[in-house]
Design a protein around this motif. Structure first.
Motif, PDB file in Angstrom:
ATOM      1  N   ALA A  18      90.956 112.431 141.148  1.00 55.55           N
ATOM      2  CA  ALA A  18      92.285 112.600 140.562  1.00 55.55           C
ATOM      3  C   ALA A  18      92.188 113.146 139.134  1.00 55.55           C
ATOM      4  CB  ALA A  18      93.046 111.274 140.584  1.00 55.55           C
TER       5      ALA A  18
ATOM      6  N   ASP B 222     101.142 116.344 139.446  1.00 56.42           N
ATOM      7  CA  ASP B 222     101.806 115.427 140.381  1.00 56.42           C
ATOM      8  C   ASP B 222     100.806 114.755 141.304  1.00 56.42           C
ATOM      9  OD1 ASP B 222     104.266 116.027 139.288  1.00 56.42           O
ATOM     10  OD2 ASP B 222     104.714 117.590 140.758  1.00 56.42           O
ATOM     11  N   GLU B 223      99.870 115.518 141.808  1.00 53.76           N
ATOM     12  CA  GLU B 223      98.855 114.963 142.700  1.00 53.76           C
ATOM     13  C   GLU B 223      98.001 113.923 141.964  1.00 53.76           C
ATOM     14  OE1 GLU B 223      95.898 116.631 146.162  1.00 53.76           O
ATOM     15  OE2 GLU B 223      96.701 118.022 144.679  1.00 53.76           O
TER      16      GLU B 223
ATOM     17  N   ARG C 293     103.833 103.722 130.400  1.00 53.70           N
ATOM     18  CA  ARG C 293     102.610 103.515 131.183  1.00 53.70           C
ATOM     19  C   ARG C 293     101.516 102.878 130.307  1.00 53.70           C
ATOM     20  NH1 ARG C 293     101.718 105.977 135.989  1.00 53.70           N
ATOM     21  NH2 ARG C 293     103.464 107.105 136.876  1.00 53.70           N
TER      22      ARG C 293
ATOM     23  N   ASP D 236      98.518 106.316 140.525  1.00 53.77           N
ATOM     24  CA  ASP D 236      99.413 105.200 140.818  1.00 53.77           C
ATOM     25  C   ASP D 236      98.955 104.434 142.059  1.00 53.77           C
ATOM     26  OD1 ASP D 236     101.006 105.730 138.624  1.00 53.77           O
ATOM     27  OD2 ASP D 236     102.555 106.793 139.771  1.00 53.77           O
ATOM     28  N   ARG D 237      98.519 105.151 143.086  1.00 55.98           N
ATOM     29  CA  ARG D 237      98.042 104.497 144.306  1.00 55.98           C
ATOM     30  C   ARG D 237      96.792 103.669 144.012  1.00 55.98           C
ATOM     31  NH1 ARG D 237      94.403 106.256 147.754  1.00 55.98           N
ATOM     32  NH2 ARG D 237      94.622 108.436 147.173  1.00 55.98           N
TER      33      ARG D 237
ATOM     34  N   LEU E 293      98.872 112.180 139.316  1.00 49.15           N
ATOM     35  CA  LEU E 293      99.710 111.020 139.001  1.00 49.15           C
ATOM     36  C   LEU E 293      99.921 110.146 140.233  1.00 49.15           C
ATOM     37  CD1 LEU E 293     101.294 109.582 136.821  1.00 49.15           C
ATOM     38  CD2 LEU E 293     103.229 111.054 137.341  1.00 49.15           C
ATOM     39  N   ASP E 294     100.223 110.761 141.370  1.00 47.94           N
ATOM     40  CA  ASP E 294     100.414 109.990 142.608  1.00 47.94           C
ATOM     41  C   ASP E 294      99.139 109.228 142.971  1.00 47.94           C
ATOM     42  OD1 ASP E 294     102.985 110.979 142.777  1.00 47.94           O
ATOM     43  OD2 ASP E 294     102.516 112.470 144.323  1.00 47.94           O
ATOM     44  N   THR E 295      97.998 109.893 142.835  1.00 48.02           N
ATOM     45  CA  THR E 295      96.721 109.252 143.177  1.00 48.02           C
ATOM     46  C   THR E 295      96.412 108.123 142.205  1.00 48.02           C
ATOM     47  OG1 THR E 295      95.926 111.317 144.138  1.00 48.02           O
ATOM     48  CG2 THR E 295      94.267 109.663 143.601  1.00 48.02           C
TER      49      THR E 295
ATOM     50  N   GLY F  19      97.221 107.841 134.489  1.00 48.65           N
ATOM     51  CA  GLY F  19      98.666 108.017 134.585  1.00 48.65           C
ATOM     52  C   GLY F  19      99.287 108.384 133.244  1.00 48.65           C
TER      53      GLY F  19
END
Length: 182
Positions: free
Chosen positions: A113, A123-124, A165, A130-131, A126-128, A149
């Motif tokens: 990430a 976006d990718e 964050r 967060d997961r 950030l999504d990763t 993040g």
């Protein structure tokens, strides 16, 4: 006689690598890594990196580590090449990273990430992040995901989200607390 001398030199090099490997000094650890890799002892180099690689990168050794790892295409070293490339911002290495996150530990996925963020896939990344932050069991991985993040929010120029964050990130030790409070 030549073969015997070569064997003795090789044995001596491995003894030196073993002694350097036991050191806490980053320069000694880098030299041990170099010797292990030159001798084809990938497992020994990998064990050293798994034990001390994070500290090596934090000490500023990413350029040296990248130079050692980049020419060796053994897939067992892929994660450490990735981590060194991300730390270094090595665009050529980042361009070779696949579009699919690696299977493996949360740290592996988080390193991927970070590479995506460095490549501009905010976006990718950030999504990763967060997961990983929501699924990771280890406190230091959750903290590292939270900081990724923050970096992604800053890359979006969203200072409010970055601040939120950062304040929500839970430090796991003294250095992480200092980083959060800086």
């Amino acid at each position: 006689q030549l073969s015997e001398d070569a064997h003795e030199r090789s044995a001596l090099a491995l003894r030196v690598a073993s002694a350097l490997d036991a050191s806490d000094d980053p320069v000694a650890q880098l030299e041990a890594t170099r010797i292990w890799l030159a001798a084809g002892r990938i497992d020994s180099a990998l064990a050293l990196l798994d034990r001390s690689g994070r500290a090596l990168l934090e000490s500023g050794a990413a350029p040296e580590l990248w130079r050692l790892l980049e020419p060796i295409k053994d897939s067992r070293l892929a994660l450490w090449r990735l981590r060194a490339a991300v730390q270094l911002g090595e665009r050529r290495a980042l361009d070779t990273i696949g579009e699919v996150p690696p299977r493996g530990s949360a740290e592996d996925v988080l390193a991927w990430a970070g590479a995506m963020l460095a490549r501009g896939a905010i976006d990718e990344a950030l999504d990763t992040a967060d997961r990983v932050a929501s699924e990771a069991l280890a406190a230091h991985v959750r903290f590292d995901a939270a900081i990724l993040g923050v970096r992604a929010a800053l890359a979006r120029a969203d200072l409010g989200a970055a601040r939120s964050r950062l304040l929500a990130a839970e430090p796991c030790d003294g250095p992480s607390e200092s980083l959060r409070n800086a």
